[in-house]
Design a protein around this motif. Structure first.
Motif, PDB file in Angstrom:
ATOM      1  N   VAL A  66       0.912  -1.125  -0.071  1.00 23.54           N
ATOM      2  CA  VAL A  66      -0.038  -0.004  -0.133  1.00 23.54           C
ATOM      3  C   VAL A  66       0.850   1.323   0.095  1.00 23.54           C
ATOM      4  O   VAL A  66       0.563   2.195  -0.753  1.00 23.54           O
ATOM      5  N   PHE A  74      -6.260   6.706  -3.456  1.00 19.02           N
ATOM      6  CA  PHE A  74      -7.089   6.212  -2.764  1.00 19.02           C
ATOM      7  C   PHE A  74      -8.189   7.017  -2.901  1.00 19.02           C
ATOM      8  O   PHE A  74      -9.371   6.536  -2.543  1.00 19.02           O
ATOM      9  N   PHE A 363      -3.170  -1.625   6.623  1.00 19.15           N
ATOM     10  CA  PHE A 363      -3.633  -1.079   5.445  1.00 19.15           C
ATOM     11  C   PHE A 363      -3.813   0.573   5.721  1.00 19.15           C
ATOM     12  O   PHE A 363      -3.166   1.218   4.833  1.00 19.15           O
ATOM     13  N   MET A 367      -1.188   3.548   4.297  1.00 19.55           N
ATOM     14  CA  MET A 367      -1.558   4.731   3.433  1.00 19.55           C
ATOM     15  C   MET A 367      -0.966   6.182   4.136  1.00 19.55           C
ATOM     16  O   MET A 367      -0.669   6.952   3.275  1.00 19.55           O
ATOM     17  N   SER A 370       2.320   5.934   2.718  1.00 22.13           N
ATOM     18  CA  SER A 370       2.177   6.733   1.311  1.00 22.13           C
ATOM     19  C   SER A 370       2.017   8.215   1.132  1.00 22.13           C
ATOM     20  O   SER A 370       3.025   8.778   0.334  1.00 22.13           O
TER      21      SER A 370
END
Length: 396
Positions: A66, A74, A363, A367, A370
């Protein structure tokens, strides 16, 4: 080691925190699983430990995968996932399942894997991203309440209403987090007040319907009521668990009885999940308890560090929406174990056993990483992002 660090991006401290919590969780899960083995008569302690390790390894794979995705995807991904999540919630609510002989209508069983999947955790994650997307796209516009009801609050209310019958605590956490995101995202305060009032009215109406037609949703409102009554009167099943947790905490003292030497793990029904913090305090004492609290607050601090460095509105709201619930959930879990809050069924992120909670937490962390790894995203890239572009790029 340098080769490993070359492949991971984003906030290195968050990576370290996740690794520390994961490694630390091995011993408490291994120790607490004796309740399932010798009291419930299910599996083996080594089997539960191996399962937990595999779930964490898969979790780290999720984080890695991810965090490599540019976070602008997203935004459109949440639009694509929302109808899928709604269908999953309807299916979960309709069929339910039974785990350990108890009703668990918040779960579905993954075929051929034998692992229960809690759809509400996925729904909460998708909903947070969807709300962040809407607020970012309308940041520079005057909010029209009627339009926002259709575009924002209708999907939110539909998802929450599907989660509510089986999982009130998760519904309350998601709703609270959404209101916080809405406030930070500049949604008018008076409209937030209207939404909060509507949520309270909807909950009251749901309780009245459940009371009037108990066969439609058996035991749900009674469960909520019994938990509140147990919290205030020290009677009932939940009170028994809290009482054992309090004994475990009192037994721990300053330095604990030692790893694997907990006694109350044999009496706490949810010793490896909901009440694992009590087992940690019993085995590692006040020092261990404070250390766990410190690590979660360090994670919160790093989330704010990522917020400060984020250059887009969507990135900011995304980090708040998926980061704060992790800390909020950990705080609730520890508050329940120390009898500061009624029993909710919330696990301790990255420490408690359980597949769905670990995966969705990973997850969310992916994010955040990221966002922290991205330095070239612009608001225009995100706001112009079309959900169909994700499908086209995936097919290509």
């Amino acid at each position: 080691m340098k080769a490993v660090f070359q492949h991971i991006k984003g906030d290195k401290t968050i990576w370290a925190i996740v690794a520390v919590l994961a490694i630390f969780s091995f011993m408490p899960v291994y120790s607490a699983s004796t309740n399932l083995v010798y009291v419930v008569g299910s599996g083996s302690t080594l089997g539960y430990l191996v399962k937990h390790m595999v779930l964490l390894i898969m979790g780290f794979a999720i984080i890695y995968g991810v965090h490599k995705i540019p976070y602008r995807y997203f935004s459109g991904g949440s639009v694509l996932m929302l109808p899928i999540v709604i269908i999953l919630l309807i299916f979960t609510l309709a069929q339910g399942t039974t785990i350990g002989g108890a009703n668990a209508s918040r779960w579905i069983r993954i075929p051929f894997v034998g692992i229960g999947f809690q759809t509400s955790t996925l729904a909460g994650l998708v909903l947070m991203v969807y709300v962040a997307r809407y607020l970012a796209r309308n940041k520079e516009k005057a909010i029209v309440f009627k339009e926002s009801i259709l575009q924002l609050w209708l999907p939110v209310s539909l998802v929450l209403l599907l989660i509510l019958p089986a999982n009130f605590s998760t519904t309350a956490i998601i709703f609270t987090m959404i209101l916080i995101i809405a406030f930070v995202g500049g949604y008018p305060l008076k409209y937030i007040g209207f939404i909060l009032g509507a949520g309270i009215i909807a909950l009251s109406f749901f309780i009245l319907i459940a009371k009037a037609f108990p066969d439609a949703m058996p035991n749900r409102v009674q469960t909520w009521q019994s938990r509140i009554d147990s919290f205030s009167s020290s009677e009932g099943k939940e009170a028994y668990q809290v009482e054992k947790a309090k004994i475990a905490i009192a037994t721990g003292g300053p330095i604990g009885v030692g790893p694997g030497k907990s006694v109350q793990k044999n009496f706490l029904p949810q010793s490896s999940s909901d009440f694992i913090y009590a087992i940690i305090v019993e085995e590692y004492g006040l020092i261990g308890a404070i250390l766990i609290v410190f690590i979660y607050f360090l994670l919160l601090f790093r989330v704010f560090v990522v917020l400060k460095k984020t250059t887009t509105i969507f990135g900011t709201l995304l980090v708040i929406g998926v980061g704060l619930p992790i800390i909020f959930q950990a705080t609730i879990n520890m508050a329940v174990a120390t009898n500061l809050f009624p029993v909710t069924g919330q696990t301790l992120p990255l420490i408690s056993s359980g597949g769905t909670s670990i995966w969705m937490t990973c997850f969310a962390l992916g994010m955040i990483l990221s966002v922290s790894a991205s330095k070239e995203e612009t608001e225009e890239d995100i706001l112009d992002d079309n959900p169909l572009d994700i499908l086209h790029e995936t097919i290509d």
